[in-house]
Design a protein around this motif. Structure first.
Motif, short mmCIF file in Angstrom:
data_model
loop_
_atom_site.label_atom_id
_atom_site.label_comp_id
_atom_site.label_asym_id
_atom_site.label_seq_id
_atom_site.Cartn_x
_atom_site.Cartn_y
_atom_site.Cartn_z
N THR A 27 0.84 -1.20 0.00
CA THR A 27 0.00 0.00 0.00
C THR A 27 0.87 1.25 0.00
N SER A 28 1.93 1.22 0.78
CA SER A 28 2.84 2.36 0.86
C SER A 28 3.63 2.56 -0.43
N TRP A 29 3.99 1.48 -1.08
CA TRP A 29 4.84 1.54 -2.27
C TRP A 29 4.05 1.58 -3.57
N ARG A 30 2.73 1.56 -3.50
CA ARG A 30 1.91 1.43 -4.71
C ARG A 30 2.25 2.48 -5.77
N HIS A 31 2.31 3.74 -5.38
CA HIS A 31 2.56 4.79 -6.38
C HIS A 31 3.92 4.61 -7.05
N LEU A 32 4.91 4.14 -6.31
CA LEU A 32 6.23 3.89 -6.91
C LEU A 32 6.18 2.71 -7.88
N GLU B 183 3.50 1.67 -9.55
CA GLU B 183 2.77 2.08 -10.75
C GLU B 183 3.67 2.92 -11.66
N TRP B 184 4.46 3.80 -11.08
CA TRP B 184 5.39 4.61 -11.86
C TRP B 184 6.40 3.73 -12.59
N SER C 159 4.74 1.84 -15.48
CA SER C 159 4.50 2.75 -16.61
C SER C 159 5.79 3.05 -17.36
N THR D 28 -3.66 4.26 -14.17
CA THR D 28 -3.53 3.90 -12.74
C THR D 28 -4.78 4.34 -11.99
#
Length: 112
Positions: free
Chosen positions: A87-92, A94-95, A98, A111
Motif C-alpha cells: 500500500t505504501s509503495w503502490r505509487h512507486l 505504478e510509476w 509505466s 492507474t
C-alpha cells in the motif's frame, strides 16, 4: 507470474500468496492456509506454501525489494505496528510499471 515467480506446478494461488508475503503483509488473516489453519510464524507459513507447490524461481531483480519489505514489517512489528508495504509503495510501483511499458514501446495502463 508476470514478476517471474515460478513454482513446480505454477499454482496461481500459491504464487499470489508468495507475492503477498514478499511485498505486502504477513498478518494472521493473510497467512491463513486454504484448510483454515494459521501457521505460528512467517517461516512456518513459507514452508507450508512450499509443501503445497514449491517455489522454483524468484527473480533476482525483486529479491531486494522483498527483503526490504520483510525488514520494514519486522521493524513495524517490534513497535507494535502491522504494516502493509504494498500500500505504501503502490505509487512507486505504478510509476515503475509505466516507465517499463513506455521503454518497451507499449502504452501504459491507467492507474487507479
Amino acid at each position: 507470474r508476470d514478476l517471474g515467480y515460478r513454482t513446480r506446478r505454477n499454482d496461481p494461488e500459491v504464487i499470489f500468496r508468495l507475492a503477498r508475503l514478499s511485498f505486502d503483509r504477513d498478518d494472521a488473516e493473510s497467512m491463513t492456509l486454504p484448510d483454515g489453519t494459521v501457521p505460528a510464524n512467517v517461516q512456518v507459513y513459507f514452508e507450508s506454501l512450499a509443501e503445497m507447490d514449491p517455489m522454483t524461481q524468484m527473480p533476482p531483480s525483486i529479491v531486494m525489494a522483498a527483503r526490504n519489505s520483510f525488514l520494514l514489517r519486522g521493524l513495524g512489528t517490534h513497535f507494535g505496528l502491522e504494516l502493509r508495504v504494498a500500500t505504501s509503495w503502490r505509487h512507486l510501483a505504478e510509476w515503475a510499471v509505466s516507465r517499463a511499458e513506455l521503454a518497451a514501446g507499449r502504452t501504459p495502463a491507467p492507474t487507479a
